[in-house]
Design an enzyme around this catalytic site. Structure first.
Site, PDB file in Angstrom:
ATOM      1  CB  SER A 249      -0.935  -0.034   1.211  1.00 50.23           C
ATOM      2  OG  SER A 249      -1.854   1.052   1.168  1.00 50.23           O
TER       3      SER A 249
ATOM      4  CG  HIS B 158      -3.995  -1.096  -0.825  1.00 50.20           C
ATOM      5  ND1 HIS B 158      -3.915  -0.988   0.540  1.00 50.20           N
ATOM      6  CD2 HIS B 158      -4.355  -2.390  -1.073  1.00 50.20           C
ATOM      7  CE1 HIS B 158      -4.215  -2.148   1.089  1.00 50.20           C
ATOM      8  NE2 HIS B 158      -4.481  -3.014   0.141  1.00 50.20           N
TER       9      HIS B 158
ATOM     10  CG  ASP C  34      -5.671  -5.716   2.371  1.00 49.44           C
ATOM     11  OD1 ASP C  34      -6.290  -6.758   2.664  1.00 49.44           O
ATOM     12  OD2 ASP C  34      -5.494  -5.321   1.202  1.00 49.44           O
TER      13      ASP C  34
END
Length: 889
Positions: A20, A48, A140
């Site tokens: 991310s 992401h 995540d």
């Protein structure tokens, strides 16, 4: 044979990467450092991304790798040596080697979902999958790595200190599933090693389950024998040491070794020493110690002349690291640290290693990496070994201390714990790091090994030098509790039950997974002290951070209008250990009305003493049901609204009365408990007063003893100064005596009872070199100074002298050039205070010239006398008085 060889295909490995914020830099480092030998792999990247912006990842990463980089396509089969980038606003899964892309089902959550990708890979051939978590915020991927690990995949996580955002790496590490925690540029080598030597994790687990109970019994015996609990050490590390011991004893199984230990308890001591094998050396990792030196300078600058410098070195082994730090301080301080208040506590659980450390004597091989200047100024030569000088040894106190059981040292400026945490399991590390934070003084430094980090405790420490593992203590609240006595878990000898992946999933398991992943209400998990352990969903409507120091107490964080309701529901759930559902509560936030129902229930399977509770906030949309009538009948609507409001207020009043009654009962109960507690406190106070009097008496005795110690110390200091003066005087006299001996014409030797030369002067060296052509040295045998023809006479004379006689004589020798030389010698016994002869003094003087002249004179005299007698004339010799002195024939 030919067909089977031709049909054998290399295994196709899939590398799945989740990242991310900050992931681009990590991905570039990862791809740029993949080994050339790494092939037969496909790489899938779930980064992401913003769903509304075009991604440039393909172009940016293509410059960093020899692999072809492309966007993933729906229905496309994975190809070897390719890197696939998940497109924006898409979720990616892989089934049987084929990629599937779809539009995310909800607006919540990151996109693409790393968890979703990992779960899909866990369902098919996960043993050929390598899951990687890189820099990013949030959590995540944490649930996904659990699925992958249970299915047999290999998990690698980026080292939090090397990531720009450490949320995802820390969340993955907290699952205790990673096989390796590395910076991105080191991951390629790790993957290559894993592919070349794959680990069948299922086989490992089966073996561990079979041997686990037996191994636990061995550890139990070892803990009772040594007082050290090894249950929270890393199983792999202890297992390797155990296997080494089995190999040494040629024992085939752990069960057989258990029987061997039960019959021979002394073997536990040998096993203990095998586990405690330490790897240490002086100034290990020079760059790290150079960085530490800069931190020590800052510590010294912050101190006044009287402030102590306190350092703790747990796991010091044989002391090399402790002495390395002491040497740095010795070289940094004025007057070489003699007047500084330095307290270095070096501790270990291995008494044998501590004995070596206390002596401070090390073989020359230990100093190969130490600079000659340090060796010259900080060590003294002891034959083939080197000893630390007294000024450095006096800085350190070595003692036995179990970091996992004994209380820590406090108010420390530095803790150096290098390459010890790598042997501890995750649970033990979670206890030790907060303990170090508690022990350090404000701004204190924590010095760790190359493979160690503070991990999830970034709120306790700030990184001073990430490369060299130097961290500084932060001020912190009481979020992380510290235990001081024992970190032993109550279930330490119980085997952890880890759920294995079942194929296929049962219907109850599917129901649980569906309910868990689709549950729509936000909730928090708290303990019995109301401290928040975990949250799920958007709880911003109901909770906020209070001002001031961070406090994770639910009752302090909850919306003020909900405090009474939440307190009542939660306290009842905790007290009665049952599900408690509150009434629907209306509250306002930012001029909007909301309706919520609070539900609290205990979590299933939590243990007594560490019980957890879930508090659910059900956000209800009941506004339509409160309306009465429509636009056409405004009066009816207003009346209905008014009635609804009255009912709501009556309900709130009834609820408030109920809450008030509950509070009254609790207050009455608390009042009774306080009365009882007051009586106990009064009794305790009397005992404390008595103890205080005893302590005052003890304090006076200690003061008296302290004065005596001070006087004794002063006397010792005076005696020590006198001894130093005496040593200097003796050294001066010894040098004068040696100068006198070297200035004489006579050669002197001191010979001990084994006929070895103990001491000699310069003339003796010259004599020996003249006779034998060899250099004289201490310890050489005196018999070698004599030629063979005189050996027996010389040995016999030595024996006589050792019996107390004194021997004087002359001897003719032949020197190294073949010339005849004459020496006059004397052997004198040297008696000790008891009159015993332990040493003989041998003196030699060269009389060759005098002896030659004497022989020539005798020859001339004989010649003249023969002429005198042979003359035919009568010859007489008289003195001055006429008296005959001599006449011839």
């Amino acid at each position: 044979m030919g067909n089977s060889k031709r049909n054998k295909q290399p295994v196709h490995y899939v590398i799945a990467i989740g990242a991310s914020a900050g992931g681009l830099e990590a991905l570039q480092d990862f791809l740029a450092n993949l080994p050339e030998e790494l092939d037969n792999v496909s790489i899938i990247i779930a980064q992401h991304l913003s769903p509304t912006h075009k991604s440039m990842l393909v172009q940016l990463l293509s410059r960093k790798t020899r692999f072809k980089v492309a966007e993933a396509s729906d229905g496309h089969k994975l190809e070897l040596n390719r890197v696939y980038i998940t497109p924006p606003d898409k979720s990616i899964t892989v089934h049987e080697g084929v990629m599937s892309l779809r539009k995310p089902g909800t607006n919540a959550g990151p996109k693409p979902s790393v968890d979703e990708l990992f779960r899909s890979l866990a369902d098919h051939s996960a043993r050929h999958v390598i899951g990687i978590i890189l820099s990013g915020t949030g959590s995540d991927g944490a649930a996904g790595v659990r699925h992958l690990k249970d299915a047999g995949a290999y998990i690698i996580v980026q080292e939090p200190d090397t990531s720009r955002f450490n949320g995802m790496p820390i969340a993955a590490i907290q699952t205790e599933t990673p096989d390796a925690v590395l910076p991105p540029d080191k991951m390629g080598i790790e993957i290559l090693e894993y592919i070349r030597n794959p680990i069948d994790i299922r086989v490992q687990r089966e073996m561990q389950e079979e041997e686990g109970n037996t191994q636990d019994k061995i550890f139990g015996l070892l803990s009772r024998r040594t007082g050290t609990d090894f249950s929270n050490y890393k199983g792999a590390t202890i297992g390797r040491r155990l296997q080494k011991r089995l190999s040494t004893l040629k024992i085939e199984s752990i069960q057989a070794y258990l029987e061997y230990v039960e019959n021979k308890p002394d073997e536990l001591d040998e096993m203990f020493q095998t586990i405690l094998i330490g790897v240490t050396q002086f100034f290990r990792d020079k760059e790290a110690f150079e960085a530490l030196q800069e931190s020590l300078k800052q510590i010294l600058q912050s101190k006044t002349g009287t402030d102590p410098i306190r350092i703790w070195i747990p796991g010091c082994s044989t002391g090399e690291e402790a002495y390395s730090i002491a040497i740095l301080l010795y070289r940094l301080l004025p007057d070489k640290g003699r007047h500084a208040n330095i307290q270095i506590f070096a501790t270990d659980i291995d008494n044998q290693a501590l004995q070596v450390a206390r002596k401070g004597i090390y073989p020359s091989e230990s100093l190969t990496d130490v600079s000659p200047e340090i060796v010259k100024t900080c060590f003294e030569r002891k034959r083939e070994s080197y000893e630390l000088i007294k000024d450095i040894r006096s800085m350190i106190l070595f003692s036995r201390h179990d970091l996992t059981n004994n209380p820590p040292f406090l108010k420390l400026d530095l803790i150096s714990c290098r390459n010890l945490l790598i042997y501890f399991g995750a649970k033990l590390q979670k206890q030790i790091i907060p303990l170090f934070h508690y022990s350090l003084d404000q701004g204190g430094i924590l010095f760790l090994g190359k493979s160690e980090t503070v991990g999830q405790y970034g709120d306790l420490f700030t990184t001073v030098d990430g490369k060299n593992k130097l961290f500084k203590r932060k001020p912190a609240g009481n979020i992380h509790p510290v235990k001081f006595s024992s970190f032993r878990e109550k279930t330490q000898h119980q085997k952890e039950v880890r759920a294995e992946k079942k194929q296929p999933w049962t219907i109850p398991e599917r129901i649980k997974e569906t309910l868990y992943n689709t549950y729509e209400h936000p909730y928090v998990i708290i303990d019995s002290d109301h401290s928040v352990r975990q949250t799920s969903g958007d709880i911003r409507l109901f909770m906020t951070l209070p001002s001031g120091a961070l406090n994770a107490n639910l009752l302090k964080m909850v919306n003020s209008e909900l405090q009474v309701e939440v307190r009542t529901v939660v306290m009842r759930a905790i007290r009665e250990r049952m599900v408690v559902t509150g009434a629907i509560k209306r509250f306002e936030l930012y001029e909007n009305q909301y309706f919520v129902r609070v539900i609290a229930k205990p979590l299933i399977f939590t243990e007594q003493g560490d019980e957890l509770f879930i508090v659910i906030f059900e956000n209800l949309d009941i506004e339509p049901f409160l309306r009465r009538g429509g636009k056409s009948d405004q009066t009816t609507a207003e009346t209905g609204a008014g009635s609804a409001r009255v009912e709501e207020l009556e309900h709130e009043l009834a609820t408030t009365k109920e809450h008030l009654q509950t509070y009254i009962e609790e207050i009455e109960t608390s009042n009774e408990e306080l009365q009882s507690l007051n009586e106990e406190l009064q009794s305790t106070n009397e005992e404390l007063q008595s103890s205080n009097e005893e302590l005052e008496t003890t304090n006076e005795e200690l003061q008296s003893a302290n004065e005596e110690v001070r006087v004794a110390y002063s006397e010792l200091k005076t005696v020590n100064a006198a001894l130093e003066e005496k040593e200097l005087e003796i050294l001066h006299q010894s040098r004068n005596q040696q100068a006198l001996l070297n200035n004489t014409l006579q050669a002197f030797f001191l010979i001990d009872s084994s006929y070895q030369v103990e001491a000699f002067n310069k003339v003796a060296e010259d004599v020996v070199y003249k006779l034998s052509g060899k250099q004289l040295s201490k310890g050489v045998s005196a018999i070698e100074l004599t030629l063979t023809k005189n050996l027996e006479v010389f040995v016999e004379e030595l024996r006589r002298v050792f019996k107390g006689e004194e021997v004087v004589g002359e001897r003719k020798e032949t020197d190294a050039k073949g010339n005849a030389v004459w020496y006059s010698y004397n052997l004198t016994p040297v008696k000790d205070v008891n009159g015993k002869v332990n040493v003989v003094s041998l003196g030699l003087i060269d009389i060759t010239e005098a002896k030659t002249f004497s022989l020539k004179l005798n020859s001339t005299e004989r010649l003249l006398h023969s002429v005198f007698d042979a003359s035919s004339n009568g010859i007489c010799i008289t003195d001055e008085k006429g008296i005959f002195v001599d006449v011839n024939q």
